[in-house]
Design an enzyme around this catalytic site. Sequence first.
Site, PDB file in Angstrom:
ATOM      1  N   LYS A  56     -17.266 -10.225 -15.449  1.00  0.00           N
ATOM      2  CA  LYS A  56     -17.452  -9.106 -16.385  1.00  0.00           C
ATOM      3  C   LYS A  56     -18.391  -8.057 -15.796  1.00  0.00           C
ATOM      4  O   LYS A  56     -18.153  -6.858 -15.919  1.00  0.00           O
ATOM      5  CB  LYS A  56     -17.997  -9.619 -17.724  1.00  0.00           C
ATOM      6  CG  LYS A  56     -16.910 -10.295 -18.559  1.00  0.00           C
ATOM      7  CD  LYS A  56     -17.465 -11.143 -19.693  1.00  0.00           C
ATOM      8  CE  LYS A  56     -16.334 -11.890 -20.375  1.00  0.00           C
ATOM      9  NZ  LYS A  56     -16.782 -12.939 -21.288  1.00  0.00           N
ATOM     10  N   GLN A 100     -21.781 -14.881 -24.574  1.00  0.00           N
ATOM     11  CA  GLN A 100     -20.803 -15.702 -23.846  1.00  0.00           C
ATOM     12  C   GLN A 100     -20.732 -17.100 -24.485  1.00  0.00           C
ATOM     13  O   GLN A 100     -21.727 -17.796 -24.572  1.00  0.00           O
ATOM     14  CB  GLN A 100     -21.226 -15.803 -22.375  1.00  0.00           C
ATOM     15  CG  GLN A 100     -20.274 -16.601 -21.503  1.00  0.00           C
ATOM     16  CD  GLN A 100     -18.904 -15.956 -21.373  1.00  0.00           C
ATOM     17  OE1 GLN A 100     -18.778 -14.772 -21.138  1.00  0.00           O
ATOM     18  NE2 GLN A 100     -17.866 -16.739 -21.540  1.00  0.00           N
ATOM     19  N   ASP A 123     -16.727  -7.923 -28.600  1.00  0.00           N
ATOM     20  CA  ASP A 123     -15.696  -8.964 -28.644  1.00  0.00           C
ATOM     21  C   ASP A 123     -14.838  -8.891 -29.908  1.00  0.00           C
ATOM     22  O   ASP A 123     -13.886  -9.659 -30.058  1.00  0.00           O
ATOM     23  CB  ASP A 123     -16.372 -10.338 -28.558  1.00  0.00           C
ATOM     24  CG  ASP A 123     -15.871 -11.137 -27.375  1.00  0.00           C
ATOM     25  OD1 ASP A 123     -14.924 -10.675 -26.709  1.00  0.00           O
ATOM     26  OD2 ASP A 123     -16.415 -12.211 -27.110  1.00  0.00           O
TER      27      ASP A 123
END
Length: 292
Positions: A56, A100, A123
């Site tokens: 990422k 995460q 997200d």
Amino acid sequence: MSSIAQLLDGKALAQKMQTELATQVQSLTPQYGRPPGLAVLMVGDNPASAAYVRNKEKACAAVGIASFGKHFPNEATQAEVADMIAQLNADDRVDGILVQLPLPDHLDSVALLNQIHPDKDADGLHPMNLGRLVRTEPGLRSCTPYGVMRLLEAYNLDPAGKTAVVVGRSILVGKPIALMLLDANATVTIAHSRTPNLAEVTRSADILVAAVGRPNLITADMVKPGAIVVDVGINRITDETTGKSRLVGDVDFNAVQSVAEYLTPVPGGVGAMTVTMLLHNTVWSYQQRFQK
């Protein structure tokens, strides 16, 4: 009449979109006085998570997004991580925040995700953003299902009027992709591990999305000839004779490719799109903040 399915190349589309995002960021950064910013929080040292985070950060750098990563030790407390989220919510340089997953067992991941400001929820998993999806209002969308929709669009595969079956009901993929397909005028069925006669249900699908996390669950006899098959599963399996591990999806690729008309490969299909949609979401948030 047997032919091999056309592959839906997520990797190529992801590269094309990242190039477009880089151009966009390059022209917006001087206007807005700063680049878009994404903060990725990681707790502990899960090797798969560490690889995802590196991936990422590399993608951010390629597009011109500033990274504000924070890596906590495994024993970090709920309060420490929550405090960091509060700081990032208030930080004007940060447009997107991502925690995460999975987190170590002693942390309440739902509570932490809910603390992210909905407008910085890169997200798309905050209840507010899921609610916006249900109501078909603009908002941040969950990256993997959003990536699936962009992939279908890139190949001019319009879900309107088609029968779609989603196997899997997670809040990460199954439920949001079902809502997105419904929004695109497909007739949607959600199936799962407890669905009786699963093969019968999946064989009715013009668009079949497999998102269960079980290697090779979808076999050739479960697929309608000429269907569009989207494999969201990423499963690492180890070859018993060589000891080497490889990634496979939820779909038995070799068998299904002679039945389906379109098929996503694993790797190189949906996974490649997920990180790109995270970058897309961050740039979208960035633009929203400056356009208010």
